[in-house]
Design a protein around this motif. Structure first.
Motif, short mmCIF file in Angstrom:
data_model
loop_
_atom_site.label_atom_id
_atom_site.label_comp_id
_atom_site.label_asym_id
_atom_site.label_seq_id
_atom_site.Cartn_x
_atom_site.Cartn_y
_atom_site.Cartn_z
N ALA A 92 3.31 7.65 5.39
CA ALA A 92 2.14 8.19 4.68
C ALA A 92 0.82 7.74 5.31
N GLY A 93 0.86 7.06 6.47
CA GLY A 93 -0.37 6.62 7.14
C GLY A 93 -0.55 5.12 7.09
N GLU A 94 -1.69 4.67 7.64
CA GLU A 94 -1.99 3.23 7.68
C GLU A 94 -2.84 2.82 6.49
N VAL A 95 -2.52 1.64 5.96
CA VAL A 95 -3.31 1.04 4.90
C VAL A 95 -3.54 -0.42 5.28
N ARG A 96 -4.75 -0.89 5.03
CA ARG A 96 -5.09 -2.28 5.32
C ARG A 96 -5.32 -3.03 4.01
N TRP A 97 -4.80 -4.24 3.98
CA TRP A 97 -4.86 -5.08 2.79
C TRP A 97 -5.44 -6.44 3.15
N GLN A 98 -6.44 -6.88 2.41
CA GLN A 98 -7.00 -8.22 2.57
C GLN A 98 -6.24 -9.16 1.65
N ILE A 99 -5.95 -10.37 2.12
CA ILE A 99 -5.26 -11.39 1.32
C ILE A 99 -6.24 -12.54 1.07
N ILE A 100 -6.43 -12.86 -0.21
CA ILE A 100 -7.32 -13.94 -0.64
C ILE A 100 -6.50 -14.87 -1.52
N VAL A 139 8.58 2.18 7.27
CA VAL A 139 7.52 1.44 7.96
C VAL A 139 7.66 1.65 9.46
N THR A 140 6.57 2.06 10.09
CA THR A 140 6.60 2.25 11.54
C THR A 140 5.89 1.13 12.29
N ARG A 141 4.94 0.45 11.63
CA ARG A 141 4.26 -0.68 12.26
C ARG A 141 3.64 -1.58 11.20
N VAL A 142 3.72 -2.88 11.45
CA VAL A 142 3.07 -3.87 10.58
C VAL A 142 2.41 -4.90 11.49
N GLN A 143 1.15 -5.20 11.18
CA GLN A 143 0.41 -6.20 11.93
C GLN A 143 -0.45 -7.00 10.96
N SER A 144 -0.82 -8.21 11.40
CA SER A 144 -1.86 -8.92 10.65
C SER A 144 -3.16 -8.17 10.92
N LEU A 145 -4.15 -8.35 10.07
CA LEU A 145 -5.43 -7.70 10.30
C LEU A 145 -6.03 -8.15 11.63
N GLY A 146 -5.86 -9.42 11.96
CA GLY A 146 -6.36 -9.93 13.23
C GLY A 146 -5.73 -9.20 14.42
N GLU A 147 -4.42 -8.99 14.37
CA GLU A 147 -3.73 -8.26 15.43
C GLU A 147 -4.20 -6.81 15.50
N ALA A 148 -4.62 -6.27 14.36
CA ALA A 148 -5.10 -4.89 14.30
C ALA A 148 -6.58 -4.77 14.67
N ASP A 150 -9.22 -6.54 13.24
CA ASP A 150 -10.16 -6.86 12.15
C ASP A 150 -10.52 -8.34 12.26
N THR A 151 -11.77 -8.62 12.59
CA THR A 151 -12.23 -10.00 12.69
C THR A 151 -13.02 -10.45 11.47
N THR A 152 -13.16 -9.55 10.48
CA THR A 152 -13.93 -9.85 9.27
C THR A 152 -13.11 -10.60 8.23
N ARG A 161 -2.51 -18.54 -6.85
CA ARG A 161 -2.57 -17.08 -6.94
C ARG A 161 -2.94 -16.50 -5.58
N VAL A 162 -2.51 -15.28 -5.37
CA VAL A 162 -2.92 -14.50 -4.21
C VAL A 162 -3.38 -13.15 -4.71
N PHE A 163 -4.50 -12.71 -4.14
CA PHE A 163 -5.05 -11.39 -4.46
C PHE A 163 -4.94 -10.55 -3.20
N ILE A 164 -4.37 -9.37 -3.32
CA ILE A 164 -4.22 -8.46 -2.19
C ILE A 164 -5.06 -7.24 -2.51
N ARG A 165 -6.11 -7.04 -1.72
CA ARG A 165 -7.07 -5.96 -1.99
C ARG A 165 -6.97 -4.90 -0.90
N GLN A 166 -6.81 -3.65 -1.33
CA GLN A 166 -6.79 -2.56 -0.36
C GLN A 166 -8.20 -2.35 0.18
N LEU A 167 -8.31 -2.32 1.49
CA LEU A 167 -9.60 -2.12 2.14
C LEU A 167 -9.90 -0.64 2.33
#
Length: 134
Positions: free
Chosen positions: A44-52, A20-29, A31-33, A128-134
């Motif tokens: 392997a690159g950046e991936v964004r995950w939504q948490i519901i 891992v080279t960087r981890v941020q919350s979506l807000g810090e990255a 993403d305001t949605t 429950r928590v659902f983690i969805r790849q954006l």
């Protein structure tokens, strides 16, 4: 575990994972949605995950997020391929051995998986928590 606490737990967990080279919350990255989520950058690159989240049975939003502990998800052997983002995140969460997490299901292994990638975490308190790849 509610989304806000799960996000903090995951950020702390993932930032210490190999590759891992960087981890941020979506807000810090930027993403305001999506109110909760992670932006994880690995070799392997950046991936964004939504948490519901889904509240525990009988719980209300005004109630405290009270942990309930039990047996953690059994660890599995082997390191996942970093390009398998869902598998990599799954393995990181399993390795954490959190006593709050009762089970973790990968969406890609479901019979009706399609192209959706993500995880469903069931907690010992029935939340429950659902983690969805954006």
């Amino acid at each position: 575990m509610r989304p806000a606490r799960f996000q903090d737990f995951s950020l702390d967990l993932v930032k210490n994972s190999p590759g891992v080279t960087r981890v941020q919350s979506l807000g810090e990255a930027g993403d305001t949605t999506h109110p909760f989520g992670l932006a994880i950058t690995t070799t392997a690159g950046e991936v964004r995950w939504q948490i519901i989240g889904q509240l525990a049975t009988g719980e209300k939003h005004d109630d405290q997020d009270t942990p309930v502990n039990g047996d953690p998800v059994p660890a599995e052997g082997g390191e996942p391929d970093p390009s398998d983002h869902e598998g990599w995140l799954y393995a990181a969460l399993v390795r954490a051995e959190s006593p709050e997490i009762a089970s973790i299901a990968r969406w890609s292994t479901r019979e009706d998986a399609g192209k959706s990638r993500g995880l469903t975490l069931d907690f010992h308190n029935s939340a429950r928590v659902f983690i969805r790849q954006l």
